[in-house]
Design a protein around this motif. Structure first.
Motif: not given
Length: 311
Positions: A36-38, A45-46, A225-226, A285-287
């Protein structure tokens, strides 16, 4: 001396082995989270990673505020980074508590005063989290259905447990004289330490400022992240969901809340209006950002601190 020389190298390597075990056990969640990060928007995210880094600064401030003595700043910050990794490898915060107890005793505090400082830190952090949750519930009373955080029929057993624990503790204190004496002595020391800390405005500010900043920064990381994944929920409602979920799972004895936090966060984000699929992606993604990415460098730092006898 020979025993110490044998054990210390093992303790240096042990955090890395625990990381490997935890990663293997949670590899499906880990793989999905990084996938999901991709697909996320990287500036958000940064920013979430930056908020996560600031949580260690907030934890260091709170730890410093819990003791009168001046703790070495760089080593204190490194210890919080290492404690974060240890906290995800052992249940119910035991890892972070053990790291910080050892750090304070190495800095010259007695075991009793170190334990009192730890108790004050835990109290301040819990109060800060509940205060923030209460403030958001007052500001947004209709944003979250609290009942949805617990399975149907769980309220009765929960109330039973909450009522039984203090009764059992009281019976133990009344029945065991040695335990009663030890608890009385610890409380006397802890209350004395708390009074001394609050007599110093700089320490009180560090203690309570850090205690409020820590959960606020964690909630901010979830909000960012949301945003990165396009979760259609107002930021304040996402923060409310985070605080409610973490308070709800505070008594669940899993390492770093692994498993329990993810489930509660998904339920909470759905309860504030998020689509289930997107909410799940956001939580994974948050975790990944807040737990899995810092876990390996945190474990390496833990091993280095053990080798350098900082802890």
């Amino acid at each position: 001396m020979d025993v110490t020389r044998t054990i210390r190298p093992i303790l240096c390597v042990l955090p890395l082995l625990l990381v490997a075990v935890v990663a293997v056990r949670h590899r499906p969640v880990l793989a999905e989270g990084f996938a999901h990060l991709a697909t996320a928007r990287w500036p958000w995210l940064l920013a979430a990673a930056g908020a996560t880094c600031l949580t260690w600064v907030a934890a260091a401030c709170t730890r410093q505020g819990a003791v009168l003595e001046r703790l070495p700043g760089r080593r204190l910050l490194a210890a919080q980074f290492a404690a974060g990794a240890a906290n995800h490898l052992l249940p119910t915060g035991l890892g972070a508590s053990a790291v910080n107890l050892r750090f304070m005793t190495v800095c010259g505090l007695s075991p009793v005063r170190s334990s009192a400082a730890l108790a004050l830190y835990l109290l301040a952090e819990s109060v800060g989290r509940v205060v923030l949750l209460g403030a958001l519930l007052v500001a947004f009373p209709d944003a979250l259905r609290l009942g949805s955080l617990l399975p149907e029929g769980a309220f009765g057993p929960l109330l039973l447990v909450l009522g039984t624990v203090p009764v059992v503790a009281a019976v133990a204190l009344v029945s065991v004289r040695r335990l009663r004496t030890a608890v009385r002595s610890f409380l006397r020391t802890a209350l004395g330490e708390a009074r001394s800390v609050h007599a110093r405005p700089s320490r009180a500010l560090a203690l309570w400022g850090g205690a409020l900043a820590f959960p606020a920064l964690q909630a901010t990381a979830l909000v960012l992240v949301g945003r990165a994944l396009g979760l259609p929920v107002p930021p304040a409602h996402m923060a409310l969901a985070y605080l409610a979920a973490t308070v709800a799972v505070a008594l669940v004895p899993t390492p770093g809340g692994l498993g329990s936090v993810e489930a509660a966060l998904v339920v909470a984000l759905v309860a504030v209006g998020g689509p289930a699929a997107v909410a799940t992606a956001v939580v994974l993604a948050f975790r990944a950002v807040t737990v899995w990415l810092p876990l390996l460098p945190g474990a390496v730092t833990l091993g280095v601190l053990v080798r350098l006898r900082v802890i």
